[in-house]
Motif scaffolding. Structure first.
Motif, PDB file in Angstrom:
ATOM      1  N   LEU A  69      61.008 -35.816   1.943  1.00 55.69           N
ATOM      2  CA  LEU A  69      61.124 -35.740   3.559  1.00 55.69           C
ATOM      3  C   LEU A  69      61.447 -34.510   4.108  1.00 55.69           C
ATOM      4  CD1 LEU A  69      60.471 -37.645   6.292  1.00 55.69           C
ATOM      5  CD2 LEU A  69      62.874 -38.512   5.824  1.00 55.69           C
ATOM      6  N   HIS A  70      62.527 -34.113   3.548  1.00 56.74           N
ATOM      7  CA  HIS A  70      63.154 -32.898   4.213  1.00 56.74           C
ATOM      8  C   HIS A  70      62.237 -31.748   3.816  1.00 56.74           C
ATOM      9  CE1 HIS A  70      66.272 -29.999   5.140  1.00 56.74           C
ATOM     10  NE2 HIS A  70      65.972 -29.218   4.154  1.00 56.74           N
ATOM     11  N   GLN A  71      61.262 -31.676   3.037  1.00 52.93           N
ATOM     12  CA  GLN A  71      60.422 -30.339   2.610  1.00 52.93           C
ATOM     13  C   GLN A  71      59.494 -30.588   3.507  1.00 52.93           C
ATOM     14  OE1 GLN A  71      61.882 -31.997  -0.001  1.00 52.93           O
ATOM     15  NE2 GLN A  71      63.133 -30.577  -1.225  1.00 52.93           N
ATOM     16  N   LEU A  72      58.888 -31.945   3.843  1.00 51.52           N
ATOM     17  CA  LEU A  72      57.808 -32.245   4.675  1.00 51.52           C
ATOM     18  C   LEU A  72      58.222 -31.820   6.095  1.00 51.52           C
ATOM     19  CD1 LEU A  72      56.828 -35.777   3.413  1.00 51.52           C
ATOM     20  CD2 LEU A  72      55.275 -33.526   3.289  1.00 51.52           C
ATOM     21  N   ARG A  73      59.402 -32.260   6.485  1.00 51.11           N
ATOM     22  CA  ARG A  73      59.575 -31.595   7.839  1.00 51.11           C
ATOM     23  C   ARG A  73      59.641 -30.326   8.192  1.00 51.11           C
ATOM     24  NH1 ARG A  73      63.798 -36.828   9.274  1.00 51.11           N
ATOM     25  NH2 ARG A  73      62.044 -38.237   9.918  1.00 51.11           N
ATOM     26  N   GLN A  74      60.232 -29.601   6.937  1.00 48.91           N
ATOM     27  CA  GLN A  74      60.534 -28.318   7.009  1.00 48.91           C
ATOM     28  C   GLN A  74      59.046 -27.408   7.160  1.00 48.91           C
ATOM     29  OE1 GLN A  74      62.968 -26.949   4.080  1.00 48.91           O
ATOM     30  NE2 GLN A  74      64.635 -26.639   5.333  1.00 48.91           N
ATOM     31  N   ARG A  75      58.189 -27.894   6.286  1.00 45.36           N
ATOM     32  CA  ARG A  75      56.810 -27.435   6.247  1.00 45.36           C
ATOM     33  C   ARG A  75      55.929 -27.647   7.215  1.00 45.36           C
ATOM     34  NH1 ARG A  75      53.910 -26.479   0.602  1.00 45.36           N
ATOM     35  NH2 ARG A  75      53.763 -24.091   1.233  1.00 45.36           N
ATOM     36  N   TYR A  76      55.970 -28.907   7.785  1.00 47.77           N
ATOM     37  CA  TYR A  76      54.721 -29.341   8.600  1.00 47.77           C
ATOM     38  C   TYR A  76      55.298 -29.961   9.884  1.00 47.77           C
ATOM     39  CZ  TYR A  76      52.103 -29.316   4.376  1.00 47.77           C
ATOM     40  OH  TYR A  76      51.692 -29.098   2.992  1.00 47.77           O
ATOM     41  N   GLY A  77      56.611 -30.196   9.968  1.00 51.49           N
ATOM     42  CA  GLY A  77      57.082 -30.596  11.368  1.00 51.49           C
ATOM     43  C   GLY A  77      57.696 -31.844  11.400  1.00 51.49           C
ATOM     44  N   GLN A  78      58.372 -32.202  12.380  1.00 48.32           N
ATOM     45  CA  GLN A  78      59.043 -33.476  12.628  1.00 48.32           C
ATOM     46  C   GLN A  78      57.843 -34.571  12.670  1.00 48.32           C
ATOM     47  OE1 GLN A  78      62.353 -34.495  12.444  1.00 48.32           O
ATOM     48  NE2 GLN A  78      62.709 -32.497  12.023  1.00 48.32           N
ATOM     49  N   GLY A  79      57.890 -35.746  12.255  1.00 49.05           N
ATOM     50  CA  GLY A  79      57.362 -36.766  12.379  1.00 49.05           C
ATOM     51  C   GLY A  79      57.384 -38.105  11.819  1.00 49.05           C
ATOM     52  N   THR A  80      56.732 -39.085  12.005  1.00 48.06           N
ATOM     53  CA  THR A  80      56.943 -40.317  11.361  1.00 48.06           C
ATOM     54  C   THR A  80      56.350 -40.269  10.025  1.00 48.06           C
ATOM     55  OG1 THR A  80      57.266 -41.277  13.425  1.00 48.06           O
ATOM     56  CG2 THR A  80      57.073 -42.855  11.505  1.00 48.06           C
ATOM     57  N   TRP A  81      56.850 -39.897   8.935  1.00 48.13           N
ATOM     58  CA  TRP A  81      56.075 -39.452   7.578  1.00 48.13           C
ATOM     59  C   TRP A  81      56.104 -40.875   6.704  1.00 48.13           C
ATOM     60  CZ3 TRP A  81      53.526 -35.449   6.749  1.00 48.13           C
ATOM     61  CH2 TRP A  81      53.855 -34.376   7.359  1.00 48.13           C
ATOM     62  N   ARG A  82      54.979 -41.171   6.369  1.00 51.52           N
ATOM     63  CA  ARG A  82      54.659 -42.225   5.470  1.00 51.52           C
ATOM     64  C   ARG A  82      53.970 -41.605   4.006  1.00 51.52           C
ATOM     65  NH1 ARG A  82      53.784 -44.206  10.614  1.00 51.52           N
ATOM     66  NH2 ARG A  82      54.842 -46.198  11.021  1.00 51.52           N
ATOM     67  N   LYS A  83      54.309 -42.038   3.150  1.00 49.90           N
ATOM     68  CA  LYS A  83      53.647 -41.855   1.770  1.00 49.90           C
ATOM     69  C   LYS A  83      52.576 -42.978   1.513  1.00 49.90           C
ATOM     70  CE  LYS A  83      53.812 -40.800  -3.151  1.00 49.90           C
ATOM     71  NZ  LYS A  83      54.879 -40.419  -4.272  1.00 49.90           N
ATOM     72  N   LYS A  84      51.465 -42.614   1.227  1.00 47.56           N
ATOM     73  CA  LYS A  84      50.234 -43.678   1.088  1.00 47.56           C
ATOM     74  C   LYS A  84      49.688 -43.559  -0.066  1.00 47.56           C
ATOM     75  CE  LYS A  84      49.833 -44.811   5.962  1.00 47.56           C
ATOM     76  NZ  LYS A  84      49.224 -45.698   6.610  1.00 47.56           N
ATOM     77  N   LYS A  85      48.891 -44.461  -0.250  1.00 47.88           N
ATOM     78  CA  LYS A  85      47.906 -44.423  -1.550  1.00 47.88           C
ATOM     79  C   LYS A  85      46.616 -45.326  -1.462  1.00 47.88           C
ATOM     80  CE  LYS A  85      49.339 -48.335  -4.260  1.00 47.88           C
ATOM     81  NZ  LYS A  85      49.768 -49.004  -5.526  1.00 47.88           N
ATOM     82  N   GLY A  86      45.585 -44.714  -1.933  1.00 54.56           N
ATOM     83  CA  GLY A  86      44.171 -45.623  -1.776  1.00 54.56           C
ATOM     84  C   GLY A  86      43.290 -45.214  -2.990  1.00 54.56           C
ATOM     85  N   ILE A  87      42.199 -45.742  -2.744  1.00 52.19           N
ATOM     86  CA  ILE A  87      41.277 -45.616  -3.683  1.00 52.19           C
ATOM     87  C   ILE A  87      39.930 -44.799  -3.115  1.00 52.19           C
ATOM     88  CG2 ILE A  87      39.553 -46.764  -5.458  1.00 52.19           C
ATOM     89  CD1 ILE A  87      41.978 -47.994  -6.400  1.00 52.19           C
ATOM     90  N   ALA A  88      39.290 -43.712  -3.953  1.00 51.22           N
ATOM     91  CA  ALA A  88      38.225 -43.076  -3.465  1.00 51.22           C
ATOM     92  C   ALA A  88      37.533 -42.503  -4.367  1.00 51.22           C
ATOM     93  CB  ALA A  88      38.549 -41.971  -2.616  1.00 51.22           C
ATOM     94  N   ALA A  89      36.252 -42.396  -4.178  1.00 48.39           N
ATOM     95  CA  ALA A  89      35.219 -41.579  -5.323  1.00 48.39           C
ATOM     96  C   ALA A  89      35.678 -39.981  -5.156  1.00 48.39           C
ATOM     97  CB  ALA A  89      33.904 -41.934  -5.014  1.00 48.39           C
ATOM     98  N   VAL A  90      35.743 -39.438  -6.166  1.00 51.34           N
ATOM     99  CA  VAL A  90      36.122 -38.085  -6.368  1.00 51.34           C
ATOM    100  C   VAL A  90      35.259 -37.116  -7.446  1.00 51.34           C
ATOM    101  CG1 VAL A  90      38.307 -36.566  -7.254  1.00 51.34           C
ATOM    102  CG2 VAL A  90      38.570 -38.794  -6.035  1.00 51.34           C
ATOM    103  N   GLU A  91      34.835 -36.083  -6.770  1.00 50.93           N
ATOM    104  CA  GLU A  91      33.924 -35.323  -7.489  1.00 50.93           C
ATOM    105  C   GLU A  91      34.728 -34.526  -8.505  1.00 50.93           C
ATOM    106  OE1 GLU A  91      30.324 -31.888  -7.224  1.00 50.93           O
ATOM    107  OE2 GLU A  91      30.832 -33.002  -5.347  1.00 50.93           O
TER     108      GLU A  91
END
Length: 78
Positions: free
Chosen positions: A26-48
């Motif tokens: 969280l600390h690194q995300l806020r430093q690099r990309y800015g403040q926000g309501t951060w969430r870690k997500k997962k999903g399934i996708a077709a990948v080349e």
């Protein structure tokens, strides 16, 4: 220089696996990309794949409202 794997189509079965202080980076995300309501997500996708094959994979990423998806990574091939 090789290309990065590319997501084909939409990501499905999206779940939130951590949010707020539950995110280790969280600390690194806020430093690099800015403040926000951060969430870690997962999903399934077709990948080349690097060799042009398309396969299903579980992917993880972080996202915040107004910032979007960042640090997308393939966790495992299905």
């Amino acid at each position: 220089m090789s290309e990065l794997p590319k997501i084909i189509g939409q990501v499905c079965a999206i779940e939130t696996i951590a949010e707020g202080n539950g995110i280790r980076e969280l600390h690194q995300l806020r430093q690099r990309y800015g403040q926000g309501t951060w969430r870690k997500k997962k999903g399934i996708a077709a990948v080349e794949n690097f060799n042009g094959e398309v396969a299903m994979a579980e992917i993880h990423w972080y996202e915040a409202h107004g910032i979007g998806k960042v640090k997308l990574k393939i966790k495992r091939w299905l």
